[in-house]
Scaffold this motif. Structure first.
Motif, PDB file in Angstrom:
ATOM      1  N   THR A 193      53.993 -23.210  16.664  1.00  0.00           N
ATOM      2  CA  THR A 193      54.185 -22.424  16.405  1.00  0.00           C
ATOM      3  C   THR A 193      52.600 -21.964  15.322  1.00  0.00           C
ATOM      4  OG1 THR A 193      56.222 -21.832  16.771  1.00  0.00           O
ATOM      5  CG2 THR A 193      55.605 -20.263  15.336  1.00  0.00           C
ATOM      6  N   LEU A 194      52.824 -23.413  14.201  1.00  0.00           N
ATOM      7  CA  LEU A 194      51.628 -22.781  13.051  1.00  0.00           C
ATOM      8  C   LEU A 194      50.308 -23.330  13.714  1.00  0.00           C
ATOM      9  CD1 LEU A 194      53.308 -25.013  10.467  1.00  0.00           C
ATOM     10  CD2 LEU A 194      52.614 -22.655  10.308  1.00  0.00           C
ATOM     11  N   ARG A 195      50.429 -24.241  14.536  1.00  0.00           N
ATOM     12  CA  ARG A 195      49.433 -24.244  15.553  1.00  0.00           C
ATOM     13  C   ARG A 195      48.859 -23.174  16.580  1.00  0.00           C
ATOM     14  NH1 ARG A 195      50.033 -30.250  17.607  1.00  0.00           N
ATOM     15  NH2 ARG A 195      49.359 -31.623  15.505  1.00  0.00           N
ATOM     16  N   GLY A 196      49.760 -22.574  16.880  1.00  0.00           N
ATOM     17  CA  GLY A 196      49.363 -21.094  17.420  1.00  0.00           C
ATOM     18  C   GLY A 196      48.828 -20.326  16.905  1.00  0.00           C
ATOM     19  N   CYS A 197      49.448 -20.224  15.571  1.00  0.00           N
ATOM     20  CA  CYS A 197      48.963 -19.552  14.365  1.00  0.00           C
ATOM     21  C   CYS A 197      47.446 -18.942  14.063  1.00  0.00           C
ATOM     22  CB  CYS A 197      49.919 -19.390  12.990  1.00  0.00           C
ATOM     23  SG  CYS A 197      51.603 -17.883  13.736  1.00  0.00           S
ATOM     24  N   ALA A 198      47.464 -20.685  13.661  1.00  0.00           N
ATOM     25  CA  ALA A 198      45.850 -21.277  13.014  1.00  0.00           C
ATOM     26  C   ALA A 198      44.905 -20.725  14.411  1.00  0.00           C
ATOM     27  CB  ALA A 198      46.073 -22.372  12.993  1.00  0.00           C
ATOM     28  N   GLU A 199      45.143 -21.234  15.450  1.00  0.00           N
ATOM     29  CA  GLU A 199      43.609 -21.047  16.817  1.00  0.00           C
ATOM     30  C   GLU A 199      43.439 -19.186  17.184  1.00  0.00           C
ATOM     31  OE1 GLU A 199      45.809 -22.468  19.865  1.00  0.00           O
ATOM     32  OE2 GLU A 199      45.635 -25.009  19.117  1.00  0.00           O
ATOM     33  N   ARG A 200      44.830 -18.612  16.788  1.00  0.00           N
ATOM     34  CA  ARG A 200      44.813 -16.692  17.390  1.00  0.00           C
ATOM     35  C   ARG A 200      43.826 -16.875  15.755  1.00  0.00           C
ATOM     36  NH1 ARG A 200      50.573 -17.534  19.130  1.00  0.00           N
ATOM     37  NH2 ARG A 200      50.503 -17.308  17.742  1.00  0.00           N
ATOM     38  N   LEU A 201      44.281 -16.485  15.001  1.00  0.00           N
ATOM     39  CA  LEU A 201      43.329 -16.640  13.435  1.00  0.00           C
ATOM     40  C   LEU A 201      41.988 -16.990  13.307  1.00  0.00           C
ATOM     41  CD1 LEU A 201      43.401 -15.261  10.656  1.00  0.00           C
ATOM     42  CD2 LEU A 201      44.202 -17.705   9.560  1.00  0.00           C
ATOM     43  N   ALA A 202      41.768 -18.399  13.722  1.00  0.00           N
ATOM     44  CA  ALA A 202      40.244 -18.606  14.594  1.00  0.00           C
ATOM     45  C   ALA A 202      39.536 -18.131  15.596  1.00  0.00           C
ATOM     46  CB  ALA A 202      39.919 -20.495  14.375  1.00  0.00           C
ATOM     47  N   VAL A 203      40.028 -17.022  16.669  1.00  0.00           N
ATOM     48  CA  VAL A 203      39.826 -16.514  17.550  1.00  0.00           C
ATOM     49  C   VAL A 203      39.586 -15.434  16.784  1.00  0.00           C
ATOM     50  CG1 VAL A 203      39.926 -15.390  19.620  1.00  0.00           C
ATOM     51  CG2 VAL A 203      40.787 -17.774  19.307  1.00  0.00           C
ATOM     52  N   LYS A 225      30.680   0.267  17.170  1.00  0.00           N
ATOM     53  CA  LYS A 225      30.398  -0.738  16.520  1.00  0.00           C
ATOM     54  C   LYS A 225      31.996  -0.561  14.931  1.00  0.00           C
ATOM     55  CE  LYS A 225      26.245  -2.384  17.687  1.00  0.00           C
ATOM     56  NZ  LYS A 225      25.239  -3.598  17.226  1.00  0.00           N
ATOM     57  N   LEU A 226      32.399   0.572  14.080  1.00  0.00           N
ATOM     58  CA  LEU A 226      33.395   0.714  13.278  1.00  0.00           C
ATOM     59  C   LEU A 226      34.542   0.216  13.582  1.00  0.00           C
ATOM     60  CD1 LEU A 226      31.450   3.350  10.881  1.00  0.00           C
ATOM     61  CD2 LEU A 226      32.481   0.335  10.283  1.00  0.00           C
ATOM     62  N   ASP A 227      34.496   1.006  14.866  1.00  0.00           N
ATOM     63  CA  ASP A 227      35.939   1.467  15.604  1.00  0.00           C
ATOM     64  C   ASP A 227      36.899  -0.318  15.813  1.00  0.00           C
ATOM     65  OD1 ASP A 227      36.249   3.959  14.858  1.00  0.00           O
ATOM     66  OD2 ASP A 227      35.373   4.312  17.063  1.00  0.00           O
ATOM     67  N   ALA A 228      35.398  -1.402  16.585  1.00  0.00           N
ATOM     68  CA  ALA A 228      35.794  -2.790  16.908  1.00  0.00           C
ATOM     69  C   ALA A 228      35.873  -3.474  15.742  1.00  0.00           C
ATOM     70  CB  ALA A 228      34.608  -3.012  17.449  1.00  0.00           C
ATOM     71  N   LEU A 229      35.323  -3.349  14.690  1.00  0.00           N
ATOM     72  CA  LEU A 229      35.401  -3.683  13.233  1.00  0.00           C
ATOM     73  C   LEU A 229      37.169  -4.076  12.538  1.00  0.00           C
ATOM     74  CD1 LEU A 229      32.362  -3.661  11.945  1.00  0.00           C
ATOM     75  CD2 LEU A 229      33.324  -6.082  12.304  1.00  0.00           C
ATOM     76  N   LEU A 230      37.499  -2.057  13.054  1.00  0.00           N
ATOM     77  CA  LEU A 230      38.680  -2.039  12.556  1.00  0.00           C
ATOM     78  C   LEU A 230      39.424  -2.832  13.412  1.00  0.00           C
ATOM     79  CD1 LEU A 230      37.966   1.581  11.763  1.00  0.00           C
ATOM     80  CD2 LEU A 230      38.278   0.239   9.875  1.00  0.00           C
ATOM     81  N   ALA A 231      39.429  -2.465  13.917  1.00  0.00           N
ATOM     82  CA  ALA A 231      40.476  -3.028  15.359  1.00  0.00           C
ATOM     83  C   ALA A 231      40.543  -4.681  15.175  1.00  0.00           C
ATOM     84  CB  ALA A 231      40.209  -2.712  16.857  1.00  0.00           C
ATOM     85  N   LEU A 232      39.617  -5.432  15.196  1.00  0.00           N
ATOM     86  CA  LEU A 232      39.391  -6.601  14.446  1.00  0.00           C
ATOM     87  C   LEU A 232      40.427  -7.018  12.983  1.00  0.00           C
ATOM     88  CD1 LEU A 232      35.815  -7.525  15.191  1.00  0.00           C
ATOM     89  CD2 LEU A 232      38.728  -9.060  16.326  1.00  0.00           C
ATOM     90  N   ALA A 233      40.547  -5.914  12.615  1.00  0.00           N
ATOM     91  CA  ALA A 233      40.425  -6.283  10.723  1.00  0.00           C
ATOM     92  C   ALA A 233      42.192  -6.103  11.257  1.00  0.00           C
ATOM     93  CB  ALA A 233      40.082  -4.631   9.726  1.00  0.00           C
ATOM     94  N   GLY A 234      42.257  -4.738  11.538  1.00  0.00           N
ATOM     95  CA  GLY A 234      44.172  -4.909  11.828  1.00  0.00           C
ATOM     96  C   GLY A 234      44.948  -5.840  12.838  1.00  0.00           C
ATOM     97  N   GLU A 235      44.074  -6.869  13.609  1.00  0.00           N
ATOM     98  CA  GLU A 235      44.279  -7.694  14.413  1.00  0.00           C
ATOM     99  C   GLU A 235      44.531  -9.408  13.526  1.00  0.00           C
ATOM    100  OE1 GLU A 235      45.529 -10.561  17.205  1.00  0.00           O
ATOM    101  OE2 GLU A 235      45.017  -7.988  17.290  1.00  0.00           O
ATOM    102  N   LEU A 236      44.417  -8.630  12.550  1.00  0.00           N
ATOM    103  CA  LEU A 236      43.814 -10.468  11.467  1.00  0.00           C
ATOM    104  C   LEU A 236      45.363 -10.213  10.316  1.00  0.00           C
ATOM    105  CD1 LEU A 236      40.091 -10.931  10.713  1.00  0.00           C
ATOM    106  CD2 LEU A 236      41.633 -12.592  11.507  1.00  0.00           C
ATOM    107  N   PHE A 237      45.287  -8.653  10.153  1.00  0.00           N
ATOM    108  CA  PHE A 237      46.669  -8.305   9.495  1.00  0.00           C
ATOM    109  C   PHE A 237      47.598  -8.896   9.884  1.00  0.00           C
ATOM    110  CE2 PHE A 237      43.708  -5.575   7.174  1.00  0.00           C
ATOM    111  CZ  PHE A 237      44.341  -5.778   5.571  1.00  0.00           C
TER     112      PHE A 237
END
Length: 516
Positions: free
Chosen positions: A180-190, A149-161
């Motif tokens: 493009t901005l909307r796409g970034c916002a949608e991926r960030l929300a996911v 679970k720690l590995d999964a959280l680190l992976a999510l943090a990397g995706e956010l960066f």
């Protein structure tokens, strides 16, 4: 690892092992003695505790555990009782180490039982009644997180960066594309939603350990009162926020103690009523969407309605009010008026504790058939997604987890069935709750219906559906008079207050109004 950290780690594990040990002893006692497998498990736990105590230099505790390990070699009823009597003292000793006392300091709690480790003075006190469920231990906030679970959280943090960098590049462009901005916002929300769900999962623990904790309370309280009572636990596998379970510990303890002390009749009275000599207290847990439901039920005599009404008159209260409501008045007790069905004092404190969690407390009782107290609270104290609805000039929020569908109530879908309105939905007629009427706000047409499952399927009538948002709701003080259905509130972006509705309470309230 420093020695202090080692001692804290020992105490954390020892408290868990003591809980497991006590459960094994209680189950063995209920069966009239330990089976070979259970006896071996008891000795193994004591041996592990003894070895761990030696590693941190807790010599007094180690000696006491050695004495108990010898006693566990022949665990009959008398030995089981002695072992059970020792557990609270062992737990107090370990908790003292958890609170920072040096492990090699002479134990203060073990001398009460005459165990080795400290001299027994002539004024040694009798062991107190075990009130372990009254409050969580000092280490309750610590959690073990699996590496995956720690590995999964680190992976999510990397995706956010990565997504932050993509958003920054887009904003730095000479003419950033809106698409493009909307796409970034949608991926960030996911990604944020995935992170939120992962963090929620880390906070979830099974309800079983909390519910099983009261087995000792039922055993000791029934013995003290000369009754035969056993505890049954249902829904032990249900998972909820650890903080929510800990904050329910004291209210549950009071309800369980009341069930044994005032709900369950003595064996003679039960036999006279055609019941078995042994009473049953049932603790159960269930999930309804994002709502955790815990109940404490007994098969006793039920509420003594005459005694409650008599005491209400003495205190200047309206005796015509339902007894299920009167028992929550501060200071109202029938314990001295009825030995079989009084509920004791303190139920007002129980309700306040549940309300502080943004929950509700209801009771159902039938003469001769017992009582059932139902606590409904949010499964987690973290962010909750809710559907915003308009009712008159107010905005309300309904937990999305309880909603099956939201749609406009078309012409011909609403029918009058004599006791109330119903909504025709996918070939079935669902009770239609007059939400505005129940809340006492200005009635409008109510063009929309929220189909939900709140115990049973029903529909809430609202004026408008305003979309979904995530909230951190704050519980409302019951003294504000918002009503049982309004459990908490939050602020919208424009500063308006949004009230959280409890669908279960709305549906049950509507059912009572439409009753025979």
């Amino acid at each position: 690892m420093g020695f202090e950290a080692l001692a804290i780690d020992f105490a954390r594990e020892a408290l868990e092992l003591l809980d497991e040990l006590e459960h094994l002893l209680l189950v063995s006692e209920e069966r009239g003695g330990a089976q070979a497998q259970e006896g071996a498990a008891v000795r193994r736990l004591l041996h592990t505790l003894k070895g761990n105590a030696g590693l941190v230099g807790a010599a007094g505790l180690q000696q006491a555990l050695h004495r108990l390990e010898e006693l566990a070699g022949r665990p009959g009823p008398a030995e089981l009782a002695e072992l059970l009597a020792a557990v609270p003292a062992l737990r107090a000793e370990v908790q003292a180490i958890a609170d920072g006392r040096a492990p090699d300091q002479a134990p203060e709690s073990l001398d009460r039982l005459g165990l080795p480790g400290a001299p027994v003075g002539p004024d040694a006190a009798e062991p107190d009644a075990p009130d372990a469920p009254d409050a969580p231990d000092a280490l309750a906030g610590e959690s073990r997180v699996p590496p995956q679970k720690l590995d999964a959280l680190l992976a999510l943090a990397g995706e956010l960066f990565v997504q932050r960098s993509a958003l920054q590049r887009t904003l730095q462009a000479r003419e950033p594309s809106l698409q493009t901005l909307r796409g970034c916002a949608e991926r960030l929300a996911v990604s944020l939603e995935a992170l939120h769900q992962s963090l929620l999962e880390l906070r979830l623990v099974p309800a079983g350990p909390l519910l099983e904790r009261y087995r000792r309370l039922v055993r000791d309280e029934s013995a003290r009162r000369g009754k035969q009572v056993r505890l049954e636990v249902q829904g032990a596998q249900v998972r909820a926020d650890r903080q929510v379970l800990e904050r329910l510990s004291a209210p549950l303890m009071h309800l369980v103690r009341n069930a044994v002390a005032h709900g369950i009749e003595p064996a003679e009275a039960r036999r006279a009523a055609g019941k078995g000599a042994a009473g049953v207290v049932t603790l159960s847990a269930a999930l309804h969407g994002s709502v955790l439901e815990l109940s404490v039920a007994d098969d006793g005599a039920g509420l003594d309605r005459e005694a409650i009404a008599r005491r209400a008159r003495e205190r200047g209260l309206d005796p015509a009010r339902p007894p299920e409501d009167l028992i929550f008045e501060a200071g109202l007790s029938t314990a001295d008026l009825s030995s079989s069905a009084g509920r004791g004092v303190g139920l007002d404190v129980v309700r306040q504790g549940v309300f502080r969690l943004g929950g509700t407390l209801q009771v159902a009782s039938a003469p001769g058939a017992g009582s059932r107290f139902v606590l409904r609270v949010p499964r987690s104290v973290a962010i909750e997604r809710a559907l915003l609805c308009g009712l008159a000039d107010e905005v309300y929020a309904v937990p999305v987890a309880s909603i099956l569908e939201a749609s406009r109530a078309g012409e011909g879908q609403v029918r009058w069935l004599g006791r109330g309105e119903a909504l025709e939905h996918r070939g079935a007629l669902l009770p239609l709750v007059d939400t505005a009427g129940l809340l006492g706000v200005g009635a409008r047409r109510g063009d929309y219906a929220l189909v939900l499952k709140a115990g049973a399927r029903a529909a809430l009538r609202v004026d408008a559906v305003l979309g979904q948002e995530d909230f951190v709701f704050q519980p409302l003080d019951p003294e504000l008079g918002a009503g049982e259905a309004v459990t908490a509130a939050a602020l919208l972006d424009d500063g308006r207050v949004v009230y959280r509705l409890d669908p279960d309470v709305l549906v049950s309230s509507a059912a009572r109004r439409a009753g025979p």
